[in-house]
Scaffold this active site. Structure first.
Site, PDB file in Angstrom:
ATOM      1  N   HIS A 257       0.830  -1.210   0.000  1.00  0.00           N
ATOM      2  CA  HIS A 257       0.000   0.000   0.000  1.00  0.00           C
ATOM      3  C   HIS A 257       0.867   1.264   0.000  1.00  0.00           C
ATOM      4  O   HIS A 257       0.537   2.267   0.635  1.00  0.00           O
ATOM      5  CB  HIS A 257      -0.961   0.015   1.197  1.00  0.00           C
ATOM      6  CG  HIS A 257      -1.897  -1.141   1.240  1.00  0.00           C
ATOM      7  ND1 HIS A 257      -3.073  -1.172   0.524  1.00  0.00           N
ATOM      8  CD2 HIS A 257      -1.821  -2.329   1.891  1.00  0.00           C
ATOM      9  CE1 HIS A 257      -3.683  -2.330   0.738  1.00  0.00           C
ATOM     10  NE2 HIS A 257      -2.942  -3.047   1.559  1.00  0.00           N
TER      11      HIS A 257
ATOM     12  N   ASN B 107     -10.036  -3.600   1.918  1.00  0.00           N
ATOM     13  CA  ASN B 107      -9.694  -3.521   0.498  1.00  0.00           C
ATOM     14  C   ASN B 107     -10.961  -3.272  -0.318  1.00  0.00           C
ATOM     15  O   ASN B 107     -12.058  -3.219   0.216  1.00  0.00           O
ATOM     16  CB  ASN B 107      -9.035  -4.827   0.031  1.00  0.00           C
ATOM     17  CG  ASN B 107      -7.581  -4.942   0.457  1.00  0.00           C
ATOM     18  OD1 ASN B 107      -6.876  -3.948   0.614  1.00  0.00           O
ATOM     19  ND2 ASN B 107      -7.132  -6.169   0.667  1.00  0.00           N
TER      20      ASN B 107
END
Length: 483
Positions: free
Chosen positions: A55, A128
Site C-alpha cells: 500500500h 480492500n
C-alpha cells in the site's frame, strides 16, 4: 507560509539569508558554523520516511460518517448512538503491490482504509476493494508479498513468481478471479466499493456478541477500466486516481459510500458452516448475500482534501487493532495476524510515538503510561508514568471493552486444511456471475501473464480453473491460444 513571512530554523530562530551559504570568502569553502545550511541539508536527507511495504502509493481525504439506521441493538459503540449522528473520518485508498512511484491504474487490489475519530477513541477499519483475499494464514503473507514485488535477481516483476505461488495455493483462486476481472482495474477510487473483508464482531450493552462484515457501496456507481485503457493511462497519467479524487473534492463533488452490514450470530454461522462446509472466518471466502443480507447503517462522505500530503496521507498510521468499546475481533487468522503486524509496521515506519501526529491522534482525551522515545510530542508532563497495582484484585471480565469471553475449540497446534477444504465453489460462483464479455476479459487478462510462465506452473493453474468451472479453464486456454 506566505512569501513575506520571516524564514526561521526549525527552532524558530530567524534566518537572515536563505539564498547564500556562509563561506570563507566569496568562493568558499563553506563553514560548518552555518547551522541553517546544515539543518536544511540534514532535513532534506531525511524527508522520506520508509515507504510502506504494501500500500505504498495512496490518496487520502477527510470526511464524515452519518448514521442513517439504528444498530444500537447490535453495538454499544457511541458513534452509532443515534440516527443523524456524525463522526469525523479520514480515508486512504491505495494500490497494494506497487512502489510509491507506480501507476494508479495497475492491476492490483486497492486498499480501502478508514479512520473514525470517535469520542471513545479512533476506530480503524483497514480493508480492500475486494471482500476476500489470497491467503487465509498470516504466516504466508511475507512469502505472498515477495512474489508480488520484484525478483531478487532481475529486479523485475515476475509472472512466474506470482503464479508459482498462486498455483500451489488453491485458496487464492477466488481473489485471483476478482483481480483479473474488470474490477482489478477500477476507474479511480470514487467508483469502487470497499470492504472490511475480515469478520469482525459487535457487542451490545447487554454484552451480547454478533459477527459482522462491513460493506461500503459507492454511490458514484461501479466503473472499471479495460486492460488497454489502464495500460494507456499508466503511461499518460500515472497519478490518475489521485488527480480524480483530489479534483472531485476540490470542486465540491463529494464522493459517498453507503455503509452496510452483514450480521450473524455464532449459532447462525455454525449452522451455515455445517450446511456449506465453509469456515465463516476464512478470509478467502465471502458470506453470500442470500444467506446473510446487507443491512443499511449510514453514509460515508469525503469532503475535505488534506493540506499537506506527507503530514496527513503519508504519515497516517492505521491499525485494525484500533477498536472502540462495542466492537471486537473474530477468530479470523488473517485478522489476528494483522492486529500485530500493522501497529508494528507503524512503529518502524513512522516512529514510536506516531499516535501523537495530528492525523493519528484521537479527538478525545487519552491517558497512558507510555513515555519518551522519538517524537514524544505529548509526553505526559508530570503525570505518573506507571500504573499502580490493585492489591485486592481487579476482577477482570471478558476480553476488553466489555466483550464476552470467546469460546475456543480443540488443542493448540499447527493445522493445514489443504485438500480438505473447498477452495473452488466460491471462485466458480464468481466466474458464473460475470457477463459473457466480462468472462472474455477475465480470460484475456489471465492469458497475458500466464503466457510467460513455465508449462509446469501453467498446467497447475489451469487445473484450478477447471475445478472452479470447466468453462473457466476452457476460456483461459482459448485466450492463450489466441495470444
Amino acid at each position: 507560509m506566505s512569501q513575506d513571512q520571516q524564514i526561521t530554523t526549525a527552532s524558530g530562530i530567524p534566518v537572515d539569508d536563505n539564498q547564500n551559504s556562509i563561506s570563507a570568502g566569496p568562493r568558499g569553502p563553506l563553514l560548518l558554523q552555518d547551522f541553517h545550511l546544515i539543518e536544511k541539508l540534514q532535513h532534506f536527507n531525511r524527508e522520506r520516511i520508509p515507504e510502506r511495504v504494501v500500500h505504498a502509493k495512496g490518496s487520502g481525504a477527510y470526511g464524515t460518517f452519518t448514521v442513517t439506521h439504528d444498530i444500537s441493538h447490535l453495538t454499544k459503540a457511541r458513534l452509532f448512538a443515534a440516527i443523524g449522528k456524525k463522526t469525523d473520518t479520514f480515508a486512504r485508498f491505495s494500490t497494494v503491490g506497487g512502489e510509491r512511484g507506480s501507476a494508479d491504474t495497475e492491476r492490483d487490489p486497492r486498499g480501502f482504509a478508514l479512520r473514525f475519530y470517535t469520542e471513545e477513541g479512533n476506530w480503524d477499519l483497514v480493508g480492500n476493494n475486494t471482500p476476500m483475499f489470497f491467503i487465509k494464514d498470516p504466516i504466508k503473507f511475507p512469502d505472498f508479498i515477495h512474489t508480488q514485488k520484484r525478483c531478487p535477481r532481475s529486479n523485475l516483476k515476475s509472472p512466474s513468481m506470482m503464479f508459482d505461488f498462486w498455483s500451489r495455493a488453491p485458496e487464492s483462486l477466488h481473489q485471483v478471479t476478482m483481480l483479473f476481472s474488470d474490477r482489478g482495474t477500477p476507474d479511480g477510487y470514487r467508483h469502487m466499493d470497499g470492504f472490511g473483508s475480515h469478520t469482525y464482531s459487535l457487542i451490545n450493552a447487554a454484552g451480547e456478541r454478533v459477527y459482522v462484515k462491513w460493506h461500503f457501496k459507492t454511490r458514484q456507481g461501479i466503473k472499471n477500466l479495460s486492460a488497454a485503457d489502464a495500460a494507456r493511462i499508466a503511461g499518460e497519467d500515472p497519478d490518475y486516481a489521485q488527480r480524480d479524487l483530489f479534483g472531485a473534492i476540490e470542486r465540491g463533488d463529494f464522493p459517498q459510500w453507503e455503509v452496510r452490514l452483514q450480521v450473524a450470530s455464532e449459532q447462525q454461522l455454525e449452522d451455515w458452516e455445517a450446511r456449506t462446509g465453509w469456515n465463516p472466518f476464512d478470509l478467502t471466502k465471502v458470506w453470500p448475500h442470500r444467506d446473510f443480507p446487507l443491512h443499511p447503517v449510514g453514509i460515508f462522505e469525503l469532503n475535505r482534501n488534506p493540506d499537506n500530503y506527507h503530514a496527513e496521507v503519508e504519515q497516517v498510521a492505521f491499525s485494525p487493532a484500533n477498536a472502540v468499546p462495542g466492537m471486537g475481533y473474530s477468530p479470523d487468522k488473517m485478522l489476528q495476524g494483522r492486529l500485530f503486524a500493522y501497529h508494528d509496521a507503524q512503529l518502524y515506519r513512522v516512529g514510536t510515538n506516531h499516535q501523537h501526529l495530528p492525523v493519528n491522534a484521537p479527538r478525545c482525551p487519552f491517558h497512558n503510561q507510555q513515555r519518551d522515545g522519538a517524537m514524544a510530542v505529548n509526553n505526559g508532563g508530570a503525570a505518573q508514568n506507571y500504573a499502580t497495582v490493585n492489591a485486592t484484585g481487579s476482577a477482570p471480565r471478558g476480553m476488553g471493552h466489555g466483550e464476552p469471553e470467546l469460546a475456543l475449540r480443540g488443542g493448540a497446534g499447527r493445522f493445514d486444511g489443504r485438500g480438505m477444504e473447498d477452495d473452488y465453489t466460491q471462485a466458480g460462483n464468481l466466474f458464473r456471475l460475470l457477463t459473457a464479455q466480462e468472462k472474455l476479459n477475465l480470460c484475456a487478462n489471465l492469458a497475458g501473464p500466464l503466457s510467460q510462465v513455465s508449462d509446469e506452473i501453467l498446467q497447475r493453474q489451469l487445473a484450478h480453473f477447471d475445478k472452479a468451472d470447466s468453462a473457466y479453464g476452457d476460456g483461459v486456454r482459448a485466450a492463450l491460444n489466441m495470444k
